[in-house]
Scaffold this motif. Sequence first.
Motif, PDB file in Angstrom:
ATOM      1  N   UNK A  47      69.377  70.390 114.428  1.00 14.09           N
ATOM      2  CA  UNK A  47      69.156  71.563 113.410  1.00 14.09           C
ATOM      3  C   UNK A  47      69.377  72.898 114.351  1.00 14.09           C
ATOM      4  N   UNK A  48      70.231  73.643 113.394  1.00 18.33           N
ATOM      5  CA  UNK A  48      71.050  74.793 113.255  1.00 18.33           C
ATOM      6  C   UNK A  48      70.941  75.942 112.209  1.00 18.33           C
ATOM      7  N   UNK A  49      71.273  77.236 112.682  1.00 18.88           N
ATOM      8  CA  UNK A  49      71.431  77.753 111.716  1.00 18.88           C
ATOM      9  C   UNK A  49      72.315  79.307 112.054  1.00 18.88           C
ATOM     10  N   UNK A  50      72.251  79.754 110.924  1.00 20.50           N
ATOM     11  CA  UNK A  50      73.876  80.547 111.786  1.00 20.50           C
ATOM     12  C   UNK A  50      73.608  82.305 111.555  1.00 20.50           C
ATOM     13  N   UNK A  51      72.462  82.817 111.577  1.00 21.52           N
ATOM     14  CA  UNK A  51      71.959  84.165 111.468  1.00 21.52           C
ATOM     15  C   UNK A  51      71.139  84.045 112.221  1.00 21.52           C
ATOM     16  N   UNK A  52      71.293  83.807 114.101  1.00 18.56           N
ATOM     17  CA  UNK A  52      70.421  84.346 115.086  1.00 18.56           C
ATOM     18  C   UNK A  52      71.190  84.375 115.958  1.00 18.56           C
ATOM     19  N   UNK A  53      71.284  85.263 116.764  1.00 21.12           N
ATOM     20  CA  UNK A  53      73.041  85.508 117.994  1.00 21.12           C
ATOM     21  C   UNK A  53      73.002  84.540 118.689  1.00 21.12           C
ATOM     22  N   UNK A  54      71.826  84.331 119.903  1.00 24.25           N
ATOM     23  CA  UNK A  54      71.875  83.567 121.131  1.00 24.25           C
ATOM     24  C   UNK A  54      72.035  81.835 121.055  1.00 24.25           C
ATOM     25  N   UNK A  55      70.431  81.402 120.622  1.00 22.73           N
ATOM     26  CA  UNK A  55      70.091  80.134 120.971  1.00 22.73           C
ATOM     27  C   UNK A  55      69.378  80.064 119.613  1.00 22.73           C
ATOM     28  N   UNK A  56      70.042  79.650 118.217  1.00 22.07           N
ATOM     29  CA  UNK A  56      69.918  79.591 117.185  1.00 22.07           C
ATOM     30  C   UNK A  56      68.357  78.781 117.392  1.00 22.07           C
ATOM     31  N   UNK A  57      68.446  77.341 117.458  1.00 22.73           N
ATOM     32  CA  UNK A  57      66.956  76.553 117.104  1.00 22.73           C
ATOM     33  C   UNK A  57      66.295  76.899 118.048  1.00 22.73           C
ATOM     34  N   UNK A  58      66.448  77.989 119.116  1.00 25.24           N
ATOM     35  CA  UNK A  58      64.988  78.302 119.992  1.00 25.24           C
ATOM     36  C   UNK A  58      65.261  79.410 118.934  1.00 25.24           C
ATOM     37  N   UNK A  59      65.468  80.641 118.951  1.00 23.77           N
ATOM     38  CA  UNK A  59      65.433  81.613 118.090  1.00 23.77           C
ATOM     39  C   UNK A  59      64.494  81.611 116.870  1.00 23.77           C
ATOM     40  N   UNK A  60      64.941  80.289 115.973  1.00 19.31           N
ATOM     41  CA  UNK A  60      64.094  79.955 114.806  1.00 19.31           C
ATOM     42  C   UNK A  60      62.378  79.445 114.910  1.00 19.31           C
ATOM     43  N   UNK A  61      63.086  78.583 116.526  1.00 15.75           N
ATOM     44  CA  UNK A  61      61.532  78.307 116.700  1.00 15.75           C
ATOM     45  C   UNK A  61      60.614  79.261 116.859  1.00 15.75           C
ATOM     46  N   UNK A  62      61.101  80.245 117.990  1.00 11.61           N
ATOM     47  CA  UNK A  62      60.257  80.979 118.232  1.00 11.61           C
ATOM     48  C   UNK A  62      59.110  81.798 116.836  1.00 11.61           C
ATOM     49  N   UNK A  63      60.950  82.462 115.871  1.00  2.00           N
ATOM     50  CA  UNK A  63      60.383  82.133 114.670  1.00  2.00           C
ATOM     51  C   UNK A  63      59.009  82.299 113.744  1.00  2.00           C
ATOM     52  N   UNK A  64      58.939  80.346 113.910  1.00  5.86           N
ATOM     53  CA  UNK A  64      58.017  79.950 113.366  1.00  5.86           C
ATOM     54  C   UNK A  64      56.795  79.770 113.672  1.00  5.86           C
TER      55      UNK A  64
END
Length: 213
Positions: A47-64
């Motif tokens: 999984x990946x996203x392009x609108x987060x800066x450093x470690x997108x999968x983990x940033x996304x998991x933090x968001x969730x």
Amino acid sequence: MSAFNYFDAAYCVHFPNEDRRRDVAIQFEGVGLDPKYVHAKRPWHKFNVTNMRRNPPIEFACNMSHIKAVIASIDDKRPIFFEDDVVFSETWGAQLEFALNHIPGEWDVLYLGGHPREKVEKVEGSLFRVKTFSCAEAYAFNNGAQRRFIDFWCDRIGKQNGMYDFILGEFAAENNAFAVYPTITTQADVYSEIARKKDSKTALIERGWRNNI
């Protein structure tokens, strides 16, 4: 009686980790809190996203994980949220009591840590009215503001710089938001999965306040 009794529910965003859970539980015990621990499942390894800066999968998991905790608080009047690296100041009780005694009744967001990204307005003593803000290791909502924040988050998550603390900080800028400085909380200097290293925020937070008071 703990000053945190003012809040009717407490949540801790926490990816299962025995050491982190033990350390943060000691912090919570010291201030009279017994939060509900909440986390989202980690995303698929590709999984990946392009609108987060450093470690997108983990940033996304933090968001969730944060938004899952906020959704869990939907019926609470004054929920408070923490990340699992939170550290409380030695004077947390007096600081929090002062803030709660001076904050206007119709507040929406209260930050116990973090730093402003634009000029702040002093309310009284260590309590400030804030606009755009960063960091999300300790914050609270009041009078159902979390329900409006969920709508705000859904509209904002797909845009540039979709990190959770940025989204929360932009919501703060559009509502009645306040923060305490010197801060009641800091983040422990421990390994960050997002940064993939130890990631002390101390200098960043001090600079943010120094530049905006």
